[in-house]
Design a protein around this motif. Structure first.
Motif, PDB file in Angstrom:
ATOM      1  N   HIS A 186       6.212 -44.716  14.582  1.00  0.00           N
ATOM      2  CA  HIS A 186       6.381 -45.264  15.914  1.00  0.00           C
ATOM      3  C   HIS A 186       7.497 -44.577  16.697  1.00  0.00           C
ATOM      4  O   HIS A 186       7.836 -45.005  17.794  1.00  0.00           O
ATOM      5  CB  HIS A 186       6.673 -46.767  15.819  1.00  0.00           C
ATOM      6  N   ILE A 223       2.529 -56.850  19.130  1.00  0.00           N
ATOM      7  CA  ILE A 223       3.843 -56.243  19.304  1.00  0.00           C
ATOM      8  C   ILE A 223       4.488 -56.634  20.628  1.00  0.00           C
ATOM      9  O   ILE A 223       5.706 -56.842  20.701  1.00  0.00           O
ATOM     10  CB  ILE A 223       3.748 -54.705  19.155  1.00  0.00           C
ATOM     11  N   SER A 252       5.758 -60.243  20.642  1.00  0.00           N
ATOM     12  CA  SER A 252       6.830 -60.331  19.653  1.00  0.00           C
ATOM     13  C   SER A 252       8.129 -59.764  20.212  1.00  0.00           C
ATOM     14  O   SER A 252       9.208 -60.341  20.040  1.00  0.00           O
ATOM     15  CB  SER A 252       6.436 -59.591  18.377  1.00  0.00           C
ATOM     16  N   PHE A 279       7.571 -50.383  20.758  1.00  0.00           N
ATOM     17  CA  PHE A 279       7.770 -50.322  19.313  1.00  0.00           C
ATOM     18  C   PHE A 279       9.219 -49.994  18.960  1.00  0.00           C
ATOM     19  O   PHE A 279       9.776 -50.557  18.012  1.00  0.00           O
ATOM     20  CB  PHE A 279       6.826 -49.285  18.693  1.00  0.00           C
ATOM     21  N   ALA A 331      11.257 -53.186  19.524  1.00  0.00           N
ATOM     22  CA  ALA A 331      10.870 -54.217  18.561  1.00  0.00           C
ATOM     23  C   ALA A 331      11.484 -53.947  17.195  1.00  0.00           C
ATOM     24  O   ALA A 331      11.988 -54.863  16.521  1.00  0.00           O
ATOM     25  CB  ALA A 331       9.350 -54.306  18.464  1.00  0.00           C
ATOM     26  N   ILE A 388       4.097 -56.686  11.765  1.00  0.00           N
ATOM     27  CA  ILE A 388       3.678 -56.605  13.172  1.00  0.00           C
ATOM     28  C   ILE A 388       3.853 -55.183  13.682  1.00  0.00           C
ATOM     29  O   ILE A 388       2.997 -54.663  14.411  1.00  0.00           O
ATOM     30  CB  ILE A 388       4.468 -57.611  14.021  1.00  0.00           C
ATOM     31  N   LEU A 389       4.927 -54.533  13.276  1.00  0.00           N
ATOM     32  CA  LEU A 389       5.146 -53.139  13.670  1.00  0.00           C
ATOM     33  C   LEU A 389       4.035 -52.223  13.159  1.00  0.00           C
ATOM     34  O   LEU A 389       3.712 -51.214  13.790  1.00  0.00           O
ATOM     35  CB  LEU A 389       6.492 -52.641  13.146  1.00  0.00           C
TER      36      LEU A 389
END
Length: 329
Positions: A7, A50, A53, A234, A237, A246-247
């Motif tokens: 990411h 994502i 979140s 990303f 997060a 979740i990532l």
């Protein structure tokens, strides 16, 4: 905490200073709530994705967990994994939350029966036990056109892809949009009772190109990540400690009864390449440079830019506030 390797953008202009950006966003959130919205907290729907979140993490960072309230709003077609992941976010950041199952409400309004009636225009035998989704052919393989199709799975597992008439496509989408609008109604109910504001979760790709439902997930009082490219979502997060599962979850719509990625339904490319193409378009980077950064051909980059322009035309209506006649000639 650093972003997972997969990411971390390889395109330098998209790399952020996460700590500085978090401080910039959360300071803006506090100021807007105090000066403009005059609310003491935020309500949001947690989808297990994502974007929501990250928004939950930013809200807690800005206001404290006691001033954030989350809703989980599954329905008959939802992936159970979404609820599990959403709960993990609420637990990670100490957010009070509630489950509001919208399936019965949608059934009572005819969401599923209306949708299935339009599906049967293309697949007459479609009934209980079948599953479906809408997909779009990649504009790079269709000369720049977005061509919609319906994918269905029969109870015996057979998969079929069929073209949709304009009438059937619009009907399926109209019925499906009831899901997003029902969720937003519940968010505003809880916001009203708590004297909170509603937090919207679109990222830059979604906001720019109209990947939202008007008066559904497009409705909100504050949208703190609409300036962030998806790869930047990303990064932040990961920095704020959003759970690893979740990532690592591929972005999904979680709207249809068959699993559906966002690029199947809307975007021409995976988010990391879409980010670079959008950045190139907005900053007048030559197509050859964007092609080198994405592994695409320069001609494909230009097709993506054409697709972005077409989606922006659609987004004008979605962004448009109500038109009010003031009586002037």
């Amino acid at each position: 905490m650093t972003a997972p390797k997969s990411h971390t953008p390889t395109f330098a202009p998209l790399v952020l200073d996460p700590a500085a950006e978090v401080e910039r966003i959360t300071g803006w959130m506090r100021e807007r709530l105090r000066l403009d919205l005059r609310k003491r907290g935020l309500v949001l729907g947690l989808s297990g994705g994502i974007d929501s979140s990250l928004c939950a993490a930013l809200a807690v960072k800005a206001l404290g967990a006691k001033n954030v309230f989350a809703l989980f709003m599954p329905e008959n077609d939802s992936d159970p994994e979404s609820l599990r992941l959403g709960r993990s976010v609420a637990e990670t950041f100490g957010i009070e939350s509630i489950v509001e199952d919208i399936g019965p409400s949608l059934a009572a309004m005819g969401c599923y029966t209306r949708r299935d009636a339009f599906i049967r225009e293309a697949v007459p035998e479609y009934e209980a036990g079948w599953a479906s989704k809408i997909v779009f052919d990649n504009p790079m393989t269709t000369g720049g056109y977005n061509i919609s199709s319906l994918v269905v799975r029969a109870p015996d597992g057979e998969m079929r892809k069929v073209r949709l008439s304009a009438n059937a496509y619009l009907g399926i989408v109209a019925a499906t949009n009831m899901k997003q609008r029902t969720r937003k109604q519940l968010e505003y109910y809880h916001a009203d009772r708590l004297n909170f504001a509603v937090l919207g979760t679109p990222n830059r790709l979604e906001y720019d190109q109209g990947f939202f439902v008007k008066n559904g997930d497009g409705a909100a009082d504050i949208k703190p990540i609409a300036h962030l490219y998806k790869s930047q979502v990303f990064q932040l997060a990961a920095h704020l400690g959003v759970p690893a599962d979740i990532l690592s979850r591929p972005p999904t719509t979680d709207t249809y009864s068959l699993p559906q990625t966002q690029e199947e339904f809307y975007f021409a490319l995976p988010y990391d390449k879409m980010d670079i193409c959008l950045y190139g378009l907005e900053n007048a980077v030559p197509p050859a440079e964007i092609a080198a950064a994405t592994g695409l051909k320069a001609s494909d980059v230009e097709l993506v830019w054409t697709d972005i322009a077409a989606k922006r035309k659609v987004a004008r209506y979605l962004h448009c506030p109500p038109l009010v006649f003031d009586g002037a000639n």
